[in-house]
Design an enzyme around this catalytic site. Structure first.
Site, mmCIF file in Angstrom:
data_model
loop_
_atom_site.group_PDB
_atom_site.id
_atom_site.type_symbol
_atom_site.label_atom_id
_atom_site.label_comp_id
_atom_site.label_asym_id
_atom_site.label_seq_id
_atom_site.Cartn_x
_atom_site.Cartn_y
_atom_site.Cartn_z
ATOM 1 N N ALA A 130 0.824 -1.215 0.000
ATOM 2 C CA ALA A 130 0.000 0.000 0.000
ATOM 3 C C ALA A 130 0.856 1.262 0.000
ATOM 4 O O ALA A 130 0.438 2.301 -0.514
ATOM 5 C CB ALA A 130 -0.920 -0.013 1.213
ATOM 6 N N PHE A 131 2.055 1.172 0.568
ATOM 7 C CA PHE A 131 2.926 2.352 0.607
ATOM 8 C C PHE A 131 3.258 2.845 -0.805
ATOM 9 O O PHE A 131 3.488 4.041 -1.020
ATOM 10 C CB PHE A 131 4.212 2.009 1.368
ATOM 11 N N ALA B 211 -5.087 -3.694 1.423
ATOM 12 C CA ALA B 211 -5.485 -3.868 2.826
ATOM 13 C C ALA B 211 -4.276 -3.643 3.719
ATOM 14 O O ALA B 211 -3.209 -4.219 3.489
ATOM 15 C CB ALA B 211 -6.033 -5.273 3.052
ATOM 16 N N VAL B 212 -4.443 -2.774 4.703
ATOM 17 C CA VAL B 212 -3.408 -2.561 5.707
ATOM 18 C C VAL B 212 -4.013 -3.000 7.036
ATOM 19 O O VAL B 212 -5.036 -2.470 7.465
ATOM 20 C CB VAL B 212 -2.964 -1.085 5.759
ATOM 21 N N ILE B 213 -3.375 -4.012 7.642
ATOM 22 C CA ILE B 213 -3.970 -4.640 8.825
ATOM 23 C C ILE B 213 -3.088 -4.371 10.040
ATOM 24 O O ILE B 213 -1.916 -4.747 10.063
ATOM 25 C CB ILE B 213 -4.167 -6.147 8.572
ATOM 26 N N HIS C 90 4.202 -1.469 11.169
ATOM 27 C CA HIS C 90 4.237 -0.502 10.063
ATOM 28 C C HIS C 90 2.933 0.276 9.909
ATOM 29 O O HIS C 90 2.888 1.221 9.150
ATOM 30 C CB HIS C 90 4.352 -1.274 8.744
ATOM 31 N N PHE D 241 -10.374 5.693 -2.662
ATOM 32 C CA PHE D 241 -9.655 5.088 -1.538
ATOM 33 C C PHE D 241 -10.320 3.756 -1.172
ATOM 34 O O PHE D 241 -11.205 3.692 -0.326
ATOM 35 C CB PHE D 241 -9.680 6.074 -0.365
HETATM 36 N N1 INI Z 1 1.583 -3.157 2.890
HETATM 37 C C1 INI Z 1 0.263 -3.329 2.794
HETATM 38 O O1 INI Z 1 -0.318 -3.095 1.715
HETATM 39 N N2 INI Z 1 -0.455 -3.777 3.849
HETATM 40 C C2 INI Z 1 0.121 -4.054 5.052
HETATM 41 O O2 INI Z 1 -0.599 -4.463 6.006
HETATM 42 C C3 INI Z 1 1.522 -3.872 5.184
HETATM 43 N N3 INI Z 1 2.191 -4.202 6.397
HETATM 44 O O3 INI Z 1 1.584 -4.902 7.226
HETATM 45 O O4 INI Z 1 3.346 -3.868 6.621
HETATM 46 C C4 INI Z 1 2.249 -3.417 4.067
HETATM 47 N N4 INI Z 1 3.576 -3.242 4.138
HETATM 48 C C5 INI Z 1 4.427 -3.100 2.987
HETATM 49 C C6 INI Z 1 4.525 -1.640 2.512
HETATM 50 O O5 INI Z 1 3.301 -1.208 1.968
HETATM 51 C C7 INI Z 1 5.613 -1.476 1.460
HETATM 52 O O6 INI Z 1 5.309 -2.258 0.342
HETATM 53 C C8 INI Z 1 7.002 -1.837 1.938
HETATM 54 O O7 INI Z 1 7.299 -1.192 3.172
HETATM 55 C C9 INI Z 1 8.063 -1.422 0.889
HETATM 56 O O8 INI Z 1 8.069 -0.008 0.720
#
Ligand code: INI
Length: 155
Positions: free
Chosen positions: A56-57, A80-82, A88, A113
């Protein structure tokens, strides 16, 4: 008084979908919901582009590039960000929401969104096609509505 509202009937509507691979069990269900709704509201298959990103980042960057091409009427963001699964959470969910809002305002392209931010995977599943509907389907309908609304208020 004149009221402006967007219809839910798509015509010549080009949509980009940005989908996070992280938590793909959820993301794939959101994608199914979004595609089903887009198609049932009149968006043709060849008017939809799917862009997959690692997490998601990374969604805001891809959404920004897509919105700036001028080729899409709306960009739908899914994932989904859980919270329970990561420390994180705040670093990913916060910049994501503010990043997407800025892209929409800066480009004039609706950015939807459709990223679930939940405490548990069960809550995410409930919103990905089980007992609490499908967020992907909801934001797909909202995308069509916003595209049509902007046509009526941009004169
Ligand atoms: N990315 C998500 O989409 N959901 C999550 O719950 C998540 N967690 O749990 O960390 C997550 N992390 C990865 C992040 O989005 C990046 O892809 C990574 O940090 C590389 O930049």
């Amino acid at each position: 008084m004149k009221t402006h509202e967007g219809t839910l009937i798509a015509s010549d509507t080009r949509i980009a979908i940005v989908l996070s691979r992280f938590n793909s069990l959820i993301g794939d269900r959101l994608l199914e919901g979004a595609l089903d709704t887009l198609k049932r509201h009149g968006v043709a298959d060849d008017e939809i582009s799917l862009v997959r990103v690692p997490g998601a980042f990374e969604i805001p960057l891809a959404a920004s590039v897509l919105a700036n091409t001028g080729r899409y009427d709306a960009v739908i963001c899914l994932g989904a960000v859980i919270r329970g699964a990561t420390a994180h959470f705040d670093y990913v969910a916060g910049p994501l929401a503010s990043g997407l809002a800025s892209i929409a305002v800066d480009t004039g392209v609706p950015i939807l969104f459709g990223v679930l931010t939940t405490d548990t995977i069960e809550q995410a599943l409930e919103r990905a096609g089980t007992k609490a509907g499908n967020k992907g389907a909801d934001v797909a309908a909202a995308a069509i509505e916003m595209v049509n609304l902007l046509k009526t208020i941009r004169v």
